[in-house]
Each structure stands twice: as C-alpha cells, then as structure tokens.
Design an enzyme around this catalytic site. Structure first.
Site, PDB file in Angstrom:
ATOM      1  N   ARG A  37     -13.524 -11.712  -3.149  1.00 28.79           N
ATOM      2  CA  ARG A  37     -12.569 -12.399  -2.270  1.00 28.79           C
ATOM      3  C   ARG A  37     -13.067 -13.785  -1.862  1.00 28.79           C
ATOM      4  O   ARG A  37     -12.267 -14.705  -1.710  1.00 28.79           O
ATOM      5  CB  ARG A  37     -12.265 -11.538  -1.040  1.00 28.79           C
ATOM      6  CG  ARG A  37     -11.279 -10.421  -1.365  1.00 28.79           C
ATOM      7  CD  ARG A  37     -10.930  -9.591  -0.152  1.00 28.79           C
ATOM      8  NE  ARG A  37      -9.834  -8.672  -0.466  1.00 28.79           N
ATOM      9  CZ  ARG A  37      -9.440  -7.697   0.337  1.00 28.79           C
ATOM     10  NH1 ARG A  37     -10.046  -7.491   1.500  1.00 28.79           N
ATOM     11  NH2 ARG A  37      -8.426  -6.918  -0.016  1.00 28.79           N
ATOM     12  N   LYS A 197      -2.059  10.926  -4.826  1.00 30.61           N
ATOM     13  CA  LYS A 197      -0.895  11.635  -4.289  1.00 30.61           C
ATOM     14  C   LYS A 197       0.438  10.977  -4.594  1.00 30.61           C
ATOM     15  O   LYS A 197       0.584   9.764  -4.471  1.00 30.61           O
ATOM     16  CB  LYS A 197      -1.033  11.739  -2.772  1.00 30.61           C
ATOM     17  CG  LYS A 197      -2.143  12.668  -2.351  1.00 30.61           C
ATOM     18  CD  LYS A 197      -2.205  12.724  -0.854  1.00 30.61           C
ATOM     19  CE  LYS A 197      -3.141  13.831  -0.394  1.00 30.61           C
ATOM     20  NZ  LYS A 197      -3.199  13.850   1.064  1.00 30.61           N
ATOM     21  N   GLY A 354      -6.948  -1.461  -4.270  1.00 34.57           N
ATOM     22  CA  GLY A 354      -8.393  -1.326  -4.064  1.00 34.57           C
ATOM     23  C   GLY A 354      -9.111  -0.522  -5.133  1.00 34.57           C
ATOM     24  O   GLY A 354     -10.025  -1.025  -5.799  1.00 34.57           O
ATOM     25  N   GLY A 377      -3.520  -2.923   0.129  1.00 33.25           N
ATOM     26  CA  GLY A 377      -2.243  -2.557   0.754  1.00 33.25           C
ATOM     27  C   GLY A 377      -1.114  -3.526   0.437  1.00 33.25           C
ATOM     28  O   GLY A 377       0.026  -3.112   0.211  1.00 33.25           O
TER      29      GLY A 377
HETATM   30  C1  3PG Z   1      -7.491  -5.454   3.093  1.00 31.72           C
HETATM   31  O1  3PG Z   1      -8.717  -5.325   3.019  1.00 31.72           O
HETATM   32  O2  3PG Z   1      -6.692  -4.706   2.491  1.00 31.72           O
HETATM   33  C2  3PG Z   1      -6.962  -6.596   3.891  1.00 31.72           C
HETATM   34  O3  3PG Z   1      -7.992  -7.436   4.314  1.00 31.72           O
HETATM   35  C3  3PG Z   1      -6.143  -6.103   5.044  1.00 31.72           C
HETATM   36  O4  3PG Z   1      -6.936  -5.375   5.931  1.00 31.72           O
HETATM   37  P1  3PG Z   1      -6.249  -4.337   6.910  1.00 31.72           P
HETATM   38  O5  3PG Z   1      -5.775  -3.202   6.055  1.00 31.72           O
HETATM   39  O6  3PG Z   1      -7.323  -3.948   7.894  1.00 31.72           O
HETATM   40  O7  3PG Z   1      -5.096  -5.042   7.573  1.00 31.72           O
HETATM   41 MG    MG Z   2      -6.388  -2.282   3.725  1.00 28.66          MG
END
Ligand code: 3PG
Ligand code: MG
Length: 400
Positions: A37, A197, A354, A377
């Site tokens: 990142r 899931k 992720g 996310g």
């Molecule tokens: C992540 O790591 O997915 C982003 O930095 C967002 O973080 P968060 O899910 O804590 O909002």
């Molecule tokens: Mg996250």
C-alpha cells in the site's frame, strides 16, 4: 471526459495538498510486513512533490477507539520515508495546534504525515466540525485511497465537499481498471469467486451473474453449491441452510444463459493441518469423514481451459485453504496460468480482496496480472455493485 478529476486537472504549485492515503498496512512486532500500500501511493506523492505541492498525508491505521499509541502512524513514518526516499515529517495530531504548526512550517515539496485520523470520533462519524478542521489545513484534496472508498468517513468523503477534489494516480488507475472490467469488458468475461462462505457473498454473486458470461466458484463456498446439487460433501465446510439459495442461483444462471463452473474433483483430508495425508477424489466420491480443502487437478484443468477461452477475468477469493500447504496448489496453478495468459496478451486479469492478494503474492504472480487491487472490503463492495462514498464524492465534486 472522466467522471472525476485527476492530478492532470489540478494546480498544485505552492498549494497545501491534503492527500488521503491508506496506510493501514500489516505490522508485526513494530515492522511493516507488506509495503504494497505504501508503494502504491508513492507515484502520487512524488508527483505532488515534484510539482511543488506541500504534501499532507491523512490516513487511518487500525480501528482504534480514541487515542492509542499502539496504533500511531508515527510507527509508519520511517517506512514511508524509506519507500519515498525523502524525509517525512510527523505531526502528533491530525487537527488542532500540532497539525496547524506542522503545516505552517512546510515548504513546497515537503511531506508531512498527520496522526491517525481515527483517533478522533469525528472521523468515522463524518462530523462536519471535524471535517472543517481538516479542511482548514489544506487548499486542495487528493483522494488516493480506493481501499477506504467504502467508508463515508470525514477524511474520505466529507473533506471532498469542502475542497476542490481530485483522484490520486492510484485511485485513478484502480477506477480505470475496475470500471473497464465490469462496465466495458472484452468478452467472454469470467469471474472467479472463492472464499469460505456463500452467505457473505450473496450480493456479489448476484451482481456478477448479471454481468459475466462464466462464473467459476471455488473455496468453501463451492461445497455449498455441490451439496445443493446433491453431492455428499462429508465433513467439509458447508452452509446447509443455504442449499435452496444456491439452487436458485444455479437456476437463475441457467435461465440467463450464464455458465457456472464448479469443481469436478477435490483434494480431501480428514483434518486441516499442514502436510496432513490427503487424497484426490471425484466430487461424486467424497467420504463421510472427508473435508474438501482444495480443488483437484481435473478442476484446475477445467478452470484453465475456461480462462483460455475468456478475454477478461475478475478474481476474488482463493480456491482452497491456501494458507495451509499443500492446499494452496489449486489457487497457485490457476494463478500461474492466468499470469501466462495475461503475458501472452490473451487475457485481461484483475484481482482483489485481502485473501486473494495474499494468495497471489505467495504464488509470486501478482505483478504478472493486469491489475491487482490493494482493496479488501472496498473491492468486495464494488463487486456487489454498491456505490462507494469515496468514489461518489469524487464524481460529485468534479472540478473543471
Ligand atoms: C482496509 O484495510 O480494508 C482498509 O484500510 C479499510 O479499513 P477498515 O476496514 O478498518 O475500514
Ligand atoms: Mg477491512
């Protein structure tokens, strides 16, 4: 014309530029274990520096409630400086006296990182008072944090309504890659959806089915589909309460002429442990005590032959429990084939989420894909077809 403004549209010289970045990197024992990142935001920061801007970095780190020294961005400033090969100053707060003094002391080309925005409740609440305090520190706003675009937070969304707003280079690249894949892909368009899931990916499956030609299902969620189609999955992870939902999804795909590709064989073991004894079996022959932990070689070949016919691929989620060897093999083999097709110019490949990125990194193929998102996310919500507040803001505040 783009739906959002970029650095090409911005007047940067001598400007105080508030740059929202995502410094939410994994840290173990005080050391950054994955700098991806930080590396991704470097082009934007360097460009702003080279154009004579005063670069003020804003980011969250972790999910603190209130001030927490363990989640201070101060820990990351050396890693940022190291990647950028330039000095990075640090201010102990992102608003108020410290921040104001740090910004006032800047010369064009300087970089300062402000403390974790989430130390203030106003960040997550998108509180107008907090937004105004952030906005007072800058002349323009650059958002380079697609991976936080799903959060309607002050430094992601609110700030964009107060200052002229631009997408940073990484945000721009991310939006261009993602938009192309789902809005105007070369077809056939295939998707790989893996992960544990079905329940967490229902919205995503439905949105993708409306867009793709072929949906390849892997990971634990494939077991639910196999069970729904009458296979015995033994002791495998399976959401038995979702069998009828899985059958509906299959029926819907058939009605729309979309192909769903499920595993035809599996690597099974009686427990999930590294290098435990395992067997390859057809999905018709899963034993009562077996756990499906990866796709088998015939499934790998099947997926690769689908990808060889496709022109575009969007990939989220590994095929097996890739974090435990040898159950990473299915994911690795498909990833390598994807990289080869991409390099041969036959496939546009975009991946994100992720676990997916971790799996591709461990297969050392991430660089050989067309585009790998750093978002978790946010990538999932984008695949679900949801509007992302950080992206909507950029579109709404498009500067001439
Ligand atoms: C992540 O790591 O997915 C982003 O930095 C967002 O973080 P968060 O899910 O804590 O909002
Ligand atoms: Mg996250």
């Amino acid at each position: 014309m783009r739906a959002f403004a970029t650095l090409d549209d911005a007047d940067i010289k001598n400007k105080r530029v508030l740059v929202r970045v995502d410094l939410n990197v994994p840290v173990v024992g005080g050391k950054v274990t994955d700098r991806t990142r930080i590396e991704r935001i470097a082009p934007t920061i360097i460009e702003l520096v080279d154009k004579g801007g005063k670069v003020i970095l804003l980011s969250h780190f972790g999910r603190p409630s209130g001030h927490d020294p363990k989640q201070s961005l101060k820990l990351l400033a050396p890693a940022i400086a190291d990647v950028l090969k330039r000095p990075v100053a640090f201010a102990e707060d992102c608003i108020g006296k410290e921040a104001t003094a740090a910004v006032a002391a800047m010369n064009p080309g300087d970089i300062v990182c402000l403390e974790n925005t989430r130390f203030h409740v106003g960040e997550e609440e998108n509180d107008p008072d907090f937004v105004a305090k952030l906005a007072a520190l800058g002349d323009i706003f650059v958002n380079d944090a697609f991976s936080v675009a799903h959060r309607a937070h002050a430094s992601v969304e609110g700030l964009g309504h107060k200052l002229p707003s631009y997408a940073g280079r990484t945000m721009q690249a991310e939006l261009e890659a993602l938009t192309k894949v789902l809005e105007t892909p070369s077809r056939p368009l295939a998707a790989i959806v893996g992960g544990a899931k079905v329940s967490t990916k229902l919205g995503l499956l439905r949105n993708l089915l409306a867009r793709v030609n072929v949906l390849i299902i892997g990971g634990g969620m494939a077991n639910t589909f196999l069970a729904a189609l009458g296979h015995n999955v033994g002791r495998s992870l399976c959401e038995y309460d979702l069998l009828s939902t899985a059958r509906e999804i299959v029926a819907h795909a058939e009605a729309k002429g979309r192909e769903i590709v499920l595993p035809v064989d599996a690597v099974v073991a009686q427990k999930l442990e590294a290098n435990v004894q395992s067997r390859i079996v057809s999905v018709n022959a899963i034993g009562a005590f077996d756990m499906i932990l990866d796709i088998g070689p015939r499934s790998v070949q099947r997926v690769i032959s689908v990808l060889a016919q496709a022109k575009t691929l969007v990939w989220n989620g590994p095929f097996g429990t890739f974090e435990v060897k040898p159950f990473d093999q299915g994911t690795i083999e498909v990833a390598k084939a994807t990289a080869e097709l991409t390099e041969a110019g036959k496939l546009v490949s975009v991946a994100g989420g992720g676990d997916t990125v971790a799996a591709l990194n461990s297969a050392i193929v991430a660089e050989r894909f067309t585009y790998v998102s750093t978002a978790g996310g946010a990538f999932l919500e984008w695949l679900e077809g949801k509007a992302l507040p950080g992206v909507e803001m950029l579109a709404a505040n498009r500067c001439p």
